[in-house]
Design a protein around this motif. Structure first.
Motif, PDB file in Angstrom:
ATOM      1  N   LYS A  95       0.851  -1.205   0.000  1.00 40.99           N
ATOM      2  CA  LYS A  95       0.000   0.000   0.000  1.00 40.99           C
ATOM      3  C   LYS A  95       0.877   1.242   0.000  1.00 40.99           C
ATOM      4  CE  LYS A  95      -4.646   0.361   1.215  1.00 40.99           C
ATOM      5  NZ  LYS A  95      -5.521  -0.685   1.739  1.00 40.99           N
ATOM      6  N   HIS A  96       1.996   1.154   0.722  1.00 44.47           N
ATOM      7  CA  HIS A  96       2.876   2.304   0.844  1.00 44.47           C
ATOM      8  C   HIS A  96       3.688   2.554  -0.433  1.00 44.47           C
ATOM      9  CE1 HIS A  96       5.244   5.316   2.893  1.00 44.47           C
ATOM     10  NE2 HIS A  96       6.339   4.728   2.444  1.00 44.47           N
ATOM     11  N   TYR A  97       4.300   1.469  -0.958  1.00 43.26           N
ATOM     12  CA  TYR A  97       5.188   1.645  -2.117  1.00 43.26           C
ATOM     13  C   TYR A  97       4.533   1.281  -3.449  1.00 43.26           C
ATOM     14  CZ  TYR A  97       9.123   2.203   1.087  1.00 43.26           C
ATOM     15  OH  TYR A  97       9.969   2.652   2.048  1.00 43.26           O
ATOM     16  N   GLY A  98       3.400   0.572  -3.415  1.00 36.97           N
ATOM     17  CA  GLY A  98       2.787   0.073  -4.647  1.00 36.97           C
ATOM     18  C   GLY A  98       2.198   1.189  -5.497  1.00 36.97           C
ATOM     19  N   PHE A  99       1.812   0.799  -6.716  1.00 38.43           N
ATOM     20  CA  PHE A  99       1.296   1.776  -7.675  1.00 38.43           C
ATOM     21  C   PHE A  99      -0.141   1.441  -8.028  1.00 38.43           C
ATOM     22  CE2 PHE A  99       5.791   1.801  -7.870  1.00 38.43           C
ATOM     23  CZ  PHE A  99       6.115   3.132  -8.028  1.00 38.43           C
ATOM     24  N   VAL A 100      -0.959   2.454  -8.248  1.00 37.67           N
ATOM     25  CA  VAL A 100      -2.349   2.171  -8.612  1.00 37.67           C
ATOM     26  C   VAL A 100      -2.394   1.612 -10.028  1.00 37.67           C
ATOM     27  CG1 VAL A 100      -3.411   3.797  -7.016  1.00 37.67           C
ATOM     28  CG2 VAL A 100      -2.752   4.564  -9.298  1.00 37.67           C
ATOM     29  N   PRO A 101      -3.315   0.647 -10.260  1.00 41.95           N
ATOM     30  CA  PRO A 101      -3.316  -0.106 -11.520  1.00 41.95           C
ATOM     31  C   PRO A 101      -3.429   0.752 -12.774  1.00 41.95           C
ATOM     32  CG  PRO A 101      -4.816  -1.098  -9.947  1.00 41.95           C
ATOM     33  CD  PRO A 101      -4.341   0.175  -9.317  1.00 41.95           C
ATOM     34  N   LEU A 102      -4.100   1.890 -12.702  1.00 41.87           N
ATOM     35  CA  LEU A 102      -4.296   2.657 -13.937  1.00 41.87           C
ATOM     36  C   LEU A 102      -3.120   3.566 -14.251  1.00 41.87           C
ATOM     37  CD1 LEU A 102      -8.088   3.427 -13.536  1.00 41.87           C
ATOM     38  CD2 LEU A 102      -6.980   1.641 -14.876  1.00 41.87           C
ATOM     39  N   ASP A 103      -2.102   3.505 -13.404  1.00 43.62           N
ATOM     40  CA  ASP A 103      -0.945   4.369 -13.570  1.00 43.62           C
ATOM     41  C   ASP A 103       0.062   3.716 -14.511  1.00 43.62           C
ATOM     42  OD1 ASP A 103       0.377   6.666 -13.019  1.00 43.62           O
ATOM     43  OD2 ASP A 103       1.458   5.851 -11.302  1.00 43.62           O
ATOM     44  N   ILE A 104      -0.294   3.643 -15.792  1.00 41.16           N
ATOM     45  CA  ILE A 104       0.548   2.921 -16.756  1.00 41.16           C
ATOM     46  C   ILE A 104       1.693   3.819 -17.206  1.00 41.16           C
ATOM     47  CG2 ILE A 104       0.589   1.790 -19.001  1.00 41.16           C
ATOM     48  CD1 ILE A 104      -2.545   1.439 -18.451  1.00 41.16           C
ATOM     49  N   PRO A 105       2.932   3.379 -17.043  1.00 44.21           N
ATOM     50  CA  PRO A 105       4.051   4.254 -17.381  1.00 44.21           C
ATOM     51  C   PRO A 105       4.199   4.432 -18.892  1.00 44.21           C
ATOM     52  CG  PRO A 105       4.855   2.129 -16.605  1.00 44.21           C
ATOM     53  CD  PRO A 105       3.365   2.075 -16.536  1.00 44.21           C
ATOM     54  N   SER A 106       4.485   5.639 -19.310  1.00 45.29           N
ATOM     55  CA  SER A 106       4.842   5.863 -20.707  1.00 45.29           C
ATOM     56  C   SER A 106       5.793   7.052 -20.744  1.00 45.29           C
ATOM     57  CB  SER A 106       3.600   6.138 -21.553  1.00 45.29           C
ATOM     58  OG  SER A 106       3.332   7.514 -21.568  1.00 45.29           O
ATOM     59  N   VAL A 107       6.683   7.029 -21.722  1.00 49.13           N
ATOM     60  CA  VAL A 107       7.684   8.080 -21.781  1.00 49.13           C
ATOM     61  C   VAL A 107       7.009   9.424 -22.054  1.00 49.13           C
ATOM     62  CG1 VAL A 107       9.773   8.849 -22.923  1.00 49.13           C
ATOM     63  CG2 VAL A 107       9.374   6.428 -22.575  1.00 49.13           C
ATOM     64  N   ALA A 108       5.955   9.395 -22.883  1.00 42.33           N
ATOM     65  CA  ALA A 108       5.284  10.642 -23.248  1.00 42.33           C
ATOM     66  C   ALA A 108       4.567  11.268 -22.054  1.00 42.33           C
ATOM     67  CB  ALA A 108       4.285  10.380 -24.362  1.00 42.33           C
ATOM     68  N   ARG A 109       3.898  10.427 -21.255  1.00 46.01           N
ATOM     69  CA  ARG A 109       3.073  10.950 -20.174  1.00 46.01           C
ATOM     70  C   ARG A 109       3.874  11.184 -18.901  1.00 46.01           C
ATOM     71  NH1 ARG A 109      -0.938   7.235 -18.140  1.00 46.01           N
ATOM     72  NH2 ARG A 109       0.002   8.135 -16.309  1.00 46.01           N
ATOM     73  N   GLY A 110       5.128  10.790 -18.892  1.00 50.95           N
ATOM     74  CA  GLY A 110       5.887  10.820 -17.648  1.00 50.95           C
ATOM     75  C   GLY A 110       5.794   9.424 -17.057  1.00 50.95           C
ATOM     76  N   LEU A 111       6.890   8.960 -16.481  1.00 51.30           N
ATOM     77  CA  LEU A 111       6.935   7.550 -16.091  1.00 51.30           C
ATOM     78  C   LEU A 111       6.287   7.289 -14.746  1.00 51.30           C
ATOM     79  CD1 LEU A 111      10.503   6.918 -17.359  1.00 51.30           C
ATOM     80  CD2 LEU A 111       8.431   5.884 -18.238  1.00 51.30           C
ATOM     81  N   THR A 112       6.230   8.309 -13.899  1.00 50.59           N
ATOM     82  CA  THR A 112       5.688   8.051 -12.563  1.00 50.59           C
ATOM     83  C   THR A 112       4.652   9.110 -12.219  1.00 50.59           C
ATOM     84  OG1 THR A 112       7.607   9.229 -11.796  1.00 50.59           O
ATOM     85  CG2 THR A 112       7.641   6.853 -11.572  1.00 50.59           C
ATOM     86  N   ARG A 113       4.058   8.921 -11.045  1.00 50.93           N
ATOM     87  CA  ARG A 113       3.007   9.843 -10.633  1.00 50.93           C
ATOM     88  C   ARG A 113       3.543  11.253 -10.487  1.00 50.93           C
ATOM     89  NH1 ARG A 113       1.204   6.266  -5.696  1.00 50.93           N
ATOM     90  NH2 ARG A 113       3.390   5.830  -5.776  1.00 50.93           N
TER      91      ARG A 113
END
Ligand code: PHE
Length: 363
Positions: free
Chosen positions: A345-363
């Protein structure tokens, strides 16, 4: 209306009325099958005079074509109906909101792999895979570890208890791959250059402490063509590290090193600061080791059936947990595999947070 016209209308009506594909097939067989009505009339042509035969033959052929075309047209309609029916019946409502109590998380390792695949894909790399259970040839011998070479001992290999038949049918002692480098071998044995792949996956060594777990992940990179040199290797890794860690001026330092399968070999450090016990990545004068790399050794090319006088290239390998820990500030490697939901819960990522170079890789 001639007798043929009557037959035609009757057959076309049957075809048009066929309610499903099975009935349509029945109608087709009844008209054009071996014992079908049109076929039967064709057989009678032999008993006619030449003139009659020509005329009746032409008329029958035209009828046959018309009936066949009608069957095809009806078939297309029925198939489209069937597809529509299935699409309606098997429809899934993807608009339902996720119930918060069951919302899952993406493990940081998966997220990190997705990120690195996105970055390397942008640079033209494709993803290759190999098995976790390997034989000595792919894990060591083809990578220029001679039998009895001390570098084999450095890997703390897990061997499987029983010998199993290898790719060539010979019984071999199998092992859990100690690095992703055997995927280099598998790729070179099957592909022809130019080659440009990354191979993320699980690796195993008998080791356990703050910074080692018996199972961990690596990503391998391999480029083989006629021209790629150390400068390309350097540029590729500089671009990757700056994109992955999201630090535009992140410095990289290449230190001479040794791997049996690369010559020359280097270890790569990235710039950091450890002031006040806190690790920061960037141009701060201190260094942190993150990966191994080098130019593919000619012996490896030859062991994989690639002409080392024509082709050359580079390879690199890095630990995925290690770069994930650095990027997301995770202090203990072992926690990756403890399946503690609070940790996820602390380090995990929400499922819809799909990484892409265009959108930025992280939140
Ligand atoms: N396989 C090496 C390791 O596990 C890393 C490496 C890969 C080094 C490719 C050079 C080239 O340590």
């Amino acid at each position: 209306m001639t007798a043929l016209d009557g037959l035609k209308n009757e057959l076309l009506a049957q075809i048009g009325d066929a309610a499903d594909l099975a009935r349509l097939e029945e109608a087709r067989v009844a008209a054009l099958g071996k014992k079908g009505r049109v076929t039967a009339m064709m057989k009678e042509l032999g008993g006619l005079s030449p003139d009659e035969r020509r005329e009746q033959g032409q008329a029958l052929n035209a009828l046959k074509d018309e009936v066949a075309a009608a069957v095809e047209a009806r078939r297309a309609v029925l198939q489209a109906d069937e597809l529509d029916r299935r699409l309606r019946a098997e429809r899934v409502d993807v608009t339902l909101p996720v119930r918060p109590e069951v919302q899952g998380r993406i493990h940081p390792i998966s997220q990190t792999m997705d990120e690195l695949v996105a970055i390397f894909a942008e640079m033209g790399f494709s993803v290759a895979e190999g098995p976790d259970v390997e034989d000595d040839f792919h894990n060591f011998t083809a990578l220029n570890f001679p039998p009895g070479h001390p570098a084999r001992e450095m890997h703390d290999t897990f061997y499987l208890p029983d010998a199993a038949p290898g790719d060539d049918g010979e019984r071999k002692r199998m092992l859990l791959r100690t690095h992703t480098s055997p995927v280099q071998v598998r790729t070179m044995l099957t592909a022809t250059p130019p080659i440009r792949i990354i191979a993320p996956g699980r690796t195993y060594r008998s080791d356990y402490d703050m910074t080692h777990t018996p199972m961990f992940h690596q990503v391998e990179g391999l480029v083989i063509d006629e021209k790629s040199h150390m400068g390309h290797l350097k540029g590729c890794l500089v671009d990757f590290c700056r994109a992955f860690f999201d630090v535009d001026d992140l410095p990289l330092r290449f230190r001479p090193s040794f791997f049996p399968f690369t010559e020359p070999s280097a270890e790569v450090d990235i710039g950091c600061s450890r002031k006040g016990g806190e690790l920061k990545l960037g141009n701060y004068g201190d260094w942190l080791e993150i990966l191994g790399c080098g130019m593919v050794h000619p012996n490896v090319l030859e062991a994989c059936g690639i002409d080392s006088t024509r082709y050359q290239g580079f390879a690199f390998g890095m630990g995925i947990e290690r770069i994930a820990m650095l990027k997301y500030g995770i202090p203990d490697l072992r926690t990756f595999f403890e399946a503690d939901l609070r940790w996820l819960k602390h380090y995990g990522f929400v499922p819809l947070d799909i990484p892409s170079v265009a959108r930025g890789l992280t939140r």
